[in-house]
Design a protein around this motif. Structure first.
Motif, PDB file in Angstrom:
ATOM      1  N   TYR A   1      10.380  -6.831 100.165  1.00 30.40           N
ATOM      2  CA  TYR A   1      11.072  -8.120 100.095  1.00 30.40           C
ATOM      3  C   TYR A   1      12.168  -8.029  99.045  1.00 30.40           C
ATOM      4  CZ  TYR A   1      11.883 -13.125 100.205  1.00 30.40           C
ATOM      5  OH  TYR A   1      12.471 -14.367 100.348  1.00 30.40           O
TER       6      TYR A   1
ATOM      7  N   THR B   1       4.000  -9.913 102.360  1.00 32.67           N
ATOM      8  CA  THR B   1       5.451  -9.740 102.427  1.00 32.67           C
ATOM      9  C   THR B   1       6.059 -10.477 103.614  1.00 32.67           C
ATOM     10  OG1 THR B   1       5.339  -7.611 101.286  1.00 32.67           O
ATOM     11  CG2 THR B   1       7.333  -8.077 102.574  1.00 32.67           C
TER      12      THR B   1
ATOM     13  N   SER C   1       7.691 -14.362 103.476  1.00 29.83           N
ATOM     14  CA  SER C   1       9.135 -14.374 103.712  1.00 29.83           C
ATOM     15  C   SER C   1       9.504 -15.349 104.826  1.00 29.83           C
ATOM     16  CB  SER C   1       9.630 -12.974 104.079  1.00 29.83           C
ATOM     17  OG  SER C   1       9.198 -12.581 105.368  1.00 29.83           O
TER      18      SER C   1
ATOM     19  N   PRO D   1      12.089  -8.694 105.502  1.00 32.49           N
ATOM     20  CA  PRO D   1      11.475  -7.533 104.857  1.00 32.49           C
ATOM     21  C   PRO D   1      12.047  -6.211 105.369  1.00 32.49           C
ATOM     22  CG  PRO D   1       9.809  -9.169 105.332  1.00 32.49           C
ATOM     23  CD  PRO D   1      11.077  -9.664 105.976  1.00 32.49           C
TER      24      PRO D   1
END
Length: 379
Positions: A79, A342, A346, A322
């Motif tokens: 990220y 992640t 996100s 990502p």
């Protein structure tokens, strides 16, 4: 319309650019470049700071100074912006991605050691939103395994971890002065070096492989091609623009933090009802008001909120995709361990407008629109 970002401007930028032009020294390493470098060194305590044309180029310089080679591995979060990985992929290294912490969106320091192999050369923590990673743990892992630490502090100027300036804690630190950052030269960056022994070679890499910097200081009578390198120097006009803002760094930072605190206070009722999540700043960190985000339930809700805010005249945006899910990430890197947070986190994160000239009334309006979306008035 309330924009998502408005580049910072203090009023002295044009005056300083004019001064740079009248000095007839508009290429790199002029008077304003030196002033900016000295400001960073004084503010952070780093041994040396060199302005660059971008944070990307600052990170590339760090990779050159570490002599990163094909087959090497570099540990980082997925990220982050592509430049974090690109700088090392260009040297033939493999970015090894590890999961993030859901509270800060920073690399999970407890997962780094498991990703270390006999090919690992460096750890690259990314201080997301100007909130420091757990640097003591990261430095300990690096020390025990003989690894370098390159801080991606693109968003971290004027932020600290346990009283230490972000970017000046690891072996190298990389700042960004892009137009979206707290202080801007349009495009620009800086490389911070904790160890002064790297400075001579860094200057050569930065000056197209020559010792031109020594020549201009009168240390050699001619400059020659000494090593490989590239053109990483910003124009002194860019530095002049930047210096007008560095002079007002305290005021700019204070204003942004005030808006950040206002967002947090006004949106806390939504958090208390578990409708959204708000940013977390660990006790050992002092942030710089770089970004204010909230987290929705899922991507669909985030998309709907973006559309609702836009219909009300507010521009909001999501952030990184990502890297390990991107075509180049699949090609050049690998994810170590489980992607617990992640991707999922996100997809929930939404950034609200944040810039130096954002007014208190505008923040209140944005928060009112967010509350309307969640039907807060009817709760």
């Amino acid at each position: 319309m309330i924009n998502f970002n408005v580049p910072p401007y203090t009023g002295k930028e044009i005056e300083y650019i004019r001064e740079a032009v009248e000095n007839q020294k508009i290429c790199g390493d002029g008077p304003f470049t030196r002033k900016c470098s000295e400001w960073i060194e004084d503010r952070t305590g780093t041994a040396k700071a060199l302005l660059t044309t971008s944070c990307t180029h600052a990170t590339e310089l760090a990779a050159l100074l570490l002599d990163i080679k094909p087959g090497d591995e570099v540990i980082m979060p997925s990220y982050t912006f592509v430049s974090t990985a690109d700088a090392f992929v260009l040297r033939g290294a493999t970015p090894v991605f590890v999961d993030i912490r859901p509270d800060t969106m920073n690399i999970d320091e407890t997962l780094i050691e498991d990703a270390v192999t006999d090919r690992t050369r460096a750890i690259v923590p990314v201080h997301y939103a100007g909130v420091g990673c757990e640097m003591d743990v990261i430095l300990d892992v690096a020390s025990r395994h003989g690894l370098a630490v390159v801080e991606d502090a693109a968003q971290g100027v004027m932020a600290t971890y346990k009283g230490r300036a972000l970017g000046a804690i690891g072996d190298f630190g990389c700042y960004s002065f892009h137009e979206t950052k707290n202080f801007s030269s349009g495009e620009g960056g800086a490389l911070l070096m904790r160890d002064a022994s790297y400075v001579d070679r860094a200057e050569i890499f930065r000056e197209k492989g020559t010792d031109r910097s020594k020549y201009y200081r009168g240390q050699v009578d001619k400059y020659r091609w000494q090593d490989y390198g590239s053109s990483y120097l910003p124009s002194d006009m860019n530095a002049a623009y930047l210096y007008a803002q560095l002079e007002m760094a305290e005021e700019i930072t204070g204003t942004r933090i005030a808006r950040w605190n206002q967002y947090y206070e006004l949106l806390t009722p939504l958090r208390d009802r578990e409708l959204v999540e708000l940013p977390h700043v660990p006790d050992e960190c002092v942030h710089n008001g770089h970004m204010f985000y909230l987290k929705c339930r899922d991507m669909d809700e985030r998309t709907a909120l973006i559309d609702y805010l836009k219909s009300g005249g507010v521009l909001s945006v999501f952030h990184y995709i990502p890297l390990h899910t991107a075509p180049a990430g699949v090609k050049y890197g690998r994810f170590n361990g489980e992607d617990r947070y992640t991707t999922g986190e996100s997809e929930r994160l939404l950034r609200l407008p944040m810039y130096y000239t954002l007014s208190a009334d505008e923040v209140e309006y944005v928060c009112d629109k967010v509350k309307e979306f969640y039907g807060f008035g009817q709760l």
